[in-house]
Design a protein around this motif. Sequence first.
Motif, PDB file in Angstrom:
ATOM      1  N   VAL A  67      31.684  43.558  30.027  1.00 39.45           N
ATOM      2  CA  VAL A  67      31.145  42.337  30.356  1.00 39.45           C
ATOM      3  C   VAL A  67      32.165  41.352  29.976  1.00 39.45           C
ATOM      4  CG1 VAL A  67      29.556  40.589  29.726  1.00 39.45           C
ATOM      5  CG2 VAL A  67      28.804  43.095  29.514  1.00 39.45           C
ATOM      6  N   ASN A  68      32.905  41.074  31.012  1.00 39.30           N
ATOM      7  CA  ASN A  68      34.054  40.156  30.869  1.00 39.30           C
ATOM      8  C   ASN A  68      34.067  38.759  30.314  1.00 39.30           C
ATOM      9  OD1 ASN A  68      35.712  42.264  31.719  1.00 39.30           O
ATOM     10  ND2 ASN A  68      35.425  41.705  34.023  1.00 39.30           N
ATOM     11  N   VAL A  69      34.972  38.445  29.661  1.00 40.07           N
ATOM     12  CA  VAL A  69      34.989  37.119  28.769  1.00 40.07           C
ATOM     13  C   VAL A  69      35.515  36.067  29.840  1.00 40.07           C
ATOM     14  CG1 VAL A  69      35.855  35.942  26.905  1.00 40.07           C
ATOM     15  CG2 VAL A  69      35.043  38.250  26.432  1.00 40.07           C
ATOM     16  N   HIS A  70      34.878  35.022  29.921  1.00 38.17           N
ATOM     17  CA  HIS A  70      35.579  33.964  30.822  1.00 38.17           C
ATOM     18  C   HIS A  70      36.620  33.257  30.246  1.00 38.17           C
ATOM     19  CE1 HIS A  70      35.371  30.178  33.239  1.00 38.17           C
ATOM     20  NE2 HIS A  70      34.827  30.983  33.970  1.00 38.17           N
ATOM     21  N   GLU A  71      37.711  32.941  30.881  1.00 42.71           N
ATOM     22  CA  GLU A  71      39.027  32.306  30.613  1.00 42.71           C
ATOM     23  C   GLU A  71      38.660  30.980  29.852  1.00 42.71           C
ATOM     24  OE1 GLU A  71      41.791  33.803  30.989  1.00 42.71           O
ATOM     25  OE2 GLU A  71      40.930  35.456  32.068  1.00 42.71           O
TER      26      GLU A  71
END
Length: 363
Positions: A67-71
């Motif tokens: 679950v990638n972390v937004h920049e």
Amino acid sequence: MRMVFRWFGEGNDTVSLDQIRQIPGVEGIVWALHDVPVGEEWPMERIQEIRKQADVYGLHLDVVESVNVHEDIKLGLPSRDHYIANYIRTIEKLAEVGVKVICYNFMPVFDWVRTDLHRASGDGSTALFFEKARIDGIDPMELVRSIHDNSALTMPGWEPERLNHLSSLFEAYRNVTEEDLWNNLEYFLSAVIPAAEQCGIRMAIHPDDPPWPIFGLPRIITSQDHIRRFLNLYNSPSNSITLCSGSLGANPDNDIIAMIHEFHLRIPFTHIRNVRVFDNGDFIETSHRTQDGSVDIAGIVKAYNDNGFNGYCRPDHGRHIWGEECRPGYGLYDRALGIMYLWGVWDAAQRAKTENQKEASAV
């Protein structure tokens, strides 16, 4: 040790669930919704779709990667609270289908970097390769074009919505220091770890790959000292690490066996793979066998066994062998071979431990 296998989904992976279930000891898939843009809440119907697909083959969904972390969260922008709220709702949905571990990372812009996806070896196989001198002088956009030109499948960590704004992202990070990134990570943890605790999920951060700054971007999960600092940011079993021997092993100064002994209670998920590191800082991914690389894979598996590790393990990347056409690093054959090597070392360590216990009890 519970063996799992990364799978990118129907139509996005050359390896099928039917093939995965035939690898001895594999009980589940490591999965994600790779087509959902970073920062968006995952739709429940899509999550259920993956569960139904895995159920047909008797495979569980215990581990999600990623679950990638937004920049904006990494940058500490005011909009981060919106994306953190989406993240928490996704955690809650994943708990509903039995997810136990969420692997993620906090690397700015690029999740991982290689300069060649198919570097040839003397035996006819190819593998992912990192050329340090090329990275030191390359235009990041040139690297992006190279990655996409050499892969017919989507590459996690190189999502189009991120790379389409590469120039603006580099500008946004221009004045972000390593301490800024630590502070932004702590802010993220303070919000998501309580939610993960309530859901019975362990958030397991992945080390930076490679474990040093690139393109002037800060990287912070790179060493034993930094992992210790990370775990102390939020002292909870739900704040954990995905210990990756290949990422950390690219730096010969990292003592991965020592990390296992120190952090084993905070390692719910491990990636085990080997790399051969060269004197000039280059490295290439090899077979999992200890003798083929610079990382003591046998010693790593024994350290997990000595500490009674019962978390999840995947063989991580593999070479491209026997003419297989696959996603770079994620074919079937070499990863399946890697699993059998890991099981062999594990079984040998377990037998030695049992025999030592018998001898001790007989005295």
